[in-house]
Every structure is written in C-alpha cells, then in structure tokens.
Design a protein around this motif. Structure first.
Motif, PDB file in Angstrom:
ATOM      1  N   GLY A 136       4.121  -5.600  -2.834  1.00 33.57           N
ATOM      2  CA  GLY A 136       4.076  -4.893  -1.820  1.00 33.57           C
ATOM      3  C   GLY A 136       3.929  -5.344  -0.331  1.00 33.57           C
ATOM      4  O   GLY A 136       3.277  -6.430  -0.279  1.00 33.57           O
ATOM      5  N   THR A 137       4.392  -4.858   0.730  1.00 32.06           N
ATOM      6  CA  THR A 137       4.030  -5.232   2.171  1.00 32.06           C
ATOM      7  C   THR A 137       2.786  -4.779   2.619  1.00 32.06           C
ATOM      8  O   THR A 137       1.821  -3.940   1.866  1.00 32.06           O
ATOM      9  CB  THR A 137       5.357  -4.696   2.938  1.00 32.06           C
ATOM     10  OG1 THR A 137       5.261  -3.286   3.093  1.00 32.06           O
ATOM     11  CG2 THR A 137       6.682  -5.031   2.551  1.00 32.06           C
ATOM     12  N   SER A 138       2.416  -5.274   3.784  1.00 29.35           N
ATOM     13  CA  SER A 138       1.154  -4.965   4.280  1.00 29.35           C
ATOM     14  C   SER A 138       1.238  -3.284   4.595  1.00 29.35           C
ATOM     15  O   SER A 138       0.241  -2.718   4.453  1.00 29.35           O
ATOM     16  CB  SER A 138       1.242  -5.588   5.571  1.00 29.35           C
ATOM     17  OG  SER A 138       2.105  -5.503   6.607  1.00 29.35           O
ATOM     18  N   LEU A 139       2.359  -2.862   5.061  1.00 28.19           N
ATOM     19  CA  LEU A 139       2.208  -1.190   5.142  1.00 28.19           C
ATOM     20  C   LEU A 139       2.087  -0.585   4.084  1.00 28.19           C
ATOM     21  O   LEU A 139       0.915   0.316   4.052  1.00 28.19           O
ATOM     22  CB  LEU A 139       3.661  -0.837   5.828  1.00 28.19           C
ATOM     23  CG  LEU A 139       3.743   0.694   6.004  1.00 28.19           C
ATOM     24  CD1 LEU A 139       2.869   1.115   6.855  1.00 28.19           C
ATOM     25  CD2 LEU A 139       5.236   0.786   6.206  1.00 28.19           C
ATOM     26  N   THR A 140       2.679  -1.164   2.750  1.00 30.91           N
ATOM     27  CA  THR A 140       2.272  -0.311   1.761  1.00 30.91           C
ATOM     28  C   THR A 140       0.781  -0.423   1.097  1.00 30.91           C
ATOM     29  O   THR A 140      -0.058   0.484   0.525  1.00 30.91           O
ATOM     30  CB  THR A 140       3.174  -0.610   0.354  1.00 30.91           C
ATOM     31  OG1 THR A 140       2.793  -2.148   0.338  1.00 30.91           O
ATOM     32  CG2 THR A 140       4.523  -0.417   0.603  1.00 30.91           C
ATOM     33  N   LEU A 141       0.293  -1.833   1.428  1.00 29.33           N
ATOM     34  CA  LEU A 141      -1.342  -2.087   1.278  1.00 29.33           C
ATOM     35  C   LEU A 141      -2.065  -1.167   2.046  1.00 29.33           C
ATOM     36  O   LEU A 141      -2.934  -0.576   1.544  1.00 29.33           O
ATOM     37  CB  LEU A 141      -1.592  -3.302   1.559  1.00 29.33           C
ATOM     38  CG  LEU A 141      -3.033  -3.753   1.473  1.00 29.33           C
ATOM     39  CD1 LEU A 141      -3.247  -3.670  -0.293  1.00 29.33           C
ATOM     40  CD2 LEU A 141      -3.099  -5.349   1.837  1.00 29.33           C
ATOM     41  N   ILE A 142      -1.656  -0.902   3.282  1.00 30.61           N
ATOM     42  CA  ILE A 142      -2.420   0.062   4.240  1.00 30.61           C
ATOM     43  C   ILE A 142      -2.379   1.553   3.798  1.00 30.61           C
ATOM     44  O   ILE A 142      -3.303   2.292   3.507  1.00 30.61           O
ATOM     45  CB  ILE A 142      -2.075  -0.032   5.688  1.00 30.61           C
ATOM     46  CG1 ILE A 142      -2.247  -1.212   6.248  1.00 30.61           C
ATOM     47  CG2 ILE A 142      -2.639   1.078   6.493  1.00 30.61           C
ATOM     48  CD1 ILE A 142      -1.715  -1.688   7.479  1.00 30.61           C
ATOM     49  N   LEU A 143      -1.347   1.976   3.454  1.00 30.80           N
ATOM     50  CA  LEU A 143      -0.996   3.360   2.880  1.00 30.80           C
ATOM     51  C   LEU A 143      -1.845   3.541   1.709  1.00 30.80           C
ATOM     52  O   LEU A 143      -2.592   4.584   1.284  1.00 30.80           O
ATOM     53  CB  LEU A 143       0.447   3.806   2.642  1.00 30.80           C
ATOM     54  CG  LEU A 143       1.223   3.728   3.987  1.00 30.80           C
ATOM     55  CD1 LEU A 143       2.648   3.960   3.476  1.00 30.80           C
ATOM     56  CD2 LEU A 143       0.747   4.723   4.870  1.00 30.80           C
TER      57      LEU A 143
END
Length: 327
Positions: A136-143
C-alpha cells in the motif's frame, strides 16, 4: 548536532530530577534524592520509590515514544501535519482500555487496563495492514488509519452511551484525558518492553526517511524498500504509542508539535529529527507533568488537558509563522 544533543539531554535530565523532587510534600530536593537512593524504608522513601520514580520514568518514556513516532510519521508521509494517532493506534488503544474499565477487567486484574489497551493497539495494526495491503502507498495507509480511528471513536462513544454505571463512565472519561498520577513500577515494566521495541524499529528508519525526501521513485532507486519502511513505521508506532496510551491515557499534540519545533534545528533532516524529537518529547511531557502538580495540585488537572491547552495555541502559532514565511 552534538551541541543540540547535549542541550536536549541536559534538559531531559534536569526535568527528570525536577519531576522526582517537586511535589506537594514540601520536602527539599536533597532530602528527597537521599531517600530515593539510600532510603530507610520510611514514608519518604516509599513516596520516592513507589510514586515519584515511576511517574518520572513514565513521563520520559511516554514523551519519547510520542515525539519519536510523530517525527517518523511526518517523515514517512512528508506531511508536517501528521501525528502518531493518524494510523488509529491511539484510538484503538483507548477503546481497549475503555472496554476494560466498562467490563470490570481493570478492577479485577491490576494489569487488565494496559493489557486491554495493548490488545486494542495490536488489533488496529492488523486492520491497518489488512486494509492498506503489503504494498500500500502512503495514501492508502492514511485512509486506513482514518477509518480505524473513526471506528474506534464511534465504538468508544457507544460504550459510554450504553454504560449503565455513571461511575464507570466518569472513570472512563477521566482516564481518556491522560494522566500519570497513581502509576506504579508495574506500569513501567508493562510499557518499557513495547516502547523499547517501538523505538528500535522507528530509529532504523532514518536512512529511508532521508531518501524519501527525494520522492518514492528516487528512494526506490537508492535501494530503499518502501514496504519494509512502512512496516517498520506501522509496527514501531503501534508498539511505542500503544504502550504509552495503555499506561497514560490519551496525550495529544506531543507528536505533532515537538517535531515542528525541532525541525529547523536539525536542518530539516528526518534522520536527525528522530532522536531529537524523542528527547524533545520526553522533555515536554516531563515539563507538563511538573506543571500539573504546580498549577492546580488539589484539583488533579489531567496531563492530556494541559498538553492540549499548551500545544494547540503553539501549533496555531507555528502555522501562522509558516504562512508568513511562505507569503
């Protein structure tokens, strides 16, 4: 950097001694330290070894965990507004503690509350990893973190709403405000292994975070394995912050404000900011815990309330100053 390390180390040491010697008993610093080191098993020795020493140790441990996790989170996400609670660990740990208080587990077992909070933090990690995926990317981690935080907050509110015991609800609310009062060495031994593991994982991220300042593609070209870096971030933050929340409740703004204050002093290098924020976080929580005893000693002012009252205006000032510099 050596001068900054010495300055922060001296500040933490001075505040640690202050935390040991400042209290409502009105005993001198020298007498207090003698009772701690070479006590005669009298009342003052008991106070120093069973009350003040655990409280000072936990303040340093909790502050270092929050500051280090905040710096790692901001470096990985390349976002100065990121903080340790972003991946849902704090909220899930608080939910575990709330369930322990509501069900009576905390009353029937001395370590029930921290154990339940650590279980909540572990559950949050597993859910975040499952939602974000191994690549997962940083965006998916945040979400994923936002989703876990929202779910934990909703379930915590549900427990409070359905609580048939007003005394239990009151205890839950006060615990969630964050405090280091009435802690013992058992809490220190519960938190220390998990926080040490978290520190070890987060401190290995320095080279990767420096490379990430060039972008994910450039970091990958430099040999940085982003999946491994993300795993170290999630597991390290969960271990350190989950343990800190388990023994101290929710203490906000430390992981958000401390890296902001120290970033200009380390040349904005994420690897240097890690150790600096750990020391800075320890100093901030130690200072706040001393202030709690001095401001309203008879009213039990909560540590999390004070850090929010101090941290929020300070953070707003930093935002205003940043806007002026950019304008």
């Amino acid at each position: 950097m050596t001068r900054l390390a010495l300055l922060l180390g001296a500040l933490v040491a001075a505040l640690f001694l202050g935390s040991l010697t400042i209290g409502p008993a009105g005993v001198g610093a020298g007498e207090s330290l003698r009772a701690l080191v070479a006590g005669d098993a009298g009342p003052l020795t008991l106070v120093m070894r069973e009350i003040r020493l655990p409280r000072a140790l936990l303040a340093a441990i909790v502050g270092a965990s929050l500051g280090l996790a905040g710096a790692a989170m901001q470096g990985y996400l390349r976002n100065p507004l990121a903080e340790p609670g972003l991946i849902g660990v704090s909220g899930a740990a608080a939910l575990g503690a709330v369930i322990a208080l509501q069900t009576g587990l905390a009353a029937s077992w001395a370590l029930g509350l921290p154990a339940a909070a650590l279980a909540g933090a572990l559950a949050a990690v597993l859910l975040v990893v499952a939602l974000a995926g191994p690549r997962g990317t940083s965006l998916t981690l945040i979400l994923a973190g936002i989703a876990i935080s929202a779910l934990a907050a909703a379930l915590t509110s549900l427990v409070l709403n359905l609580s048939p015991n007003p005394f239990a609800a009151s205890e839950i609310v006060f615990w969630m405000m964050g405090s280091l009062a009435d802690r013992s060495m058992s809490d220190v031994w519960v938190a220390l292994p998990f926080t040490a593991l978290g520190w070890a994982l987060l401190m290995t991220m320095g080279r990767g975070l420096d490379a990430l300042t060039l972008g994910e593609d450039a970091a990958g070209a430099l040999g940085i394995r982003l999946g491994r870096l993300q795993a170290a971030l999630v597991l390290g933050t969960a271990s350190a912050v989950g343990a800190a929340t388990a023994v101290a409740g929710t203490i906000g703004f430390v992981g958000l404000v401390v890296p902001h204050l120290l970033r200009p002093l380390v040349g904005a290098r994420p690897s240097r900011l890690l150790w600096a924020s750990a020391l800075g976080g320890a100093a901030m929580v130690l200072a706040a815990d001393i202030a709690v005893r001095l401001v309203l000693p008879e009213r039990d002012l909560k540590l999390g309330v004070l850090t929010a009252l101090v941290g929020a205006p300070l953070f707003l000032h930093l935002i205003y100053r940043t806007r002026r510099e950019m304008g």
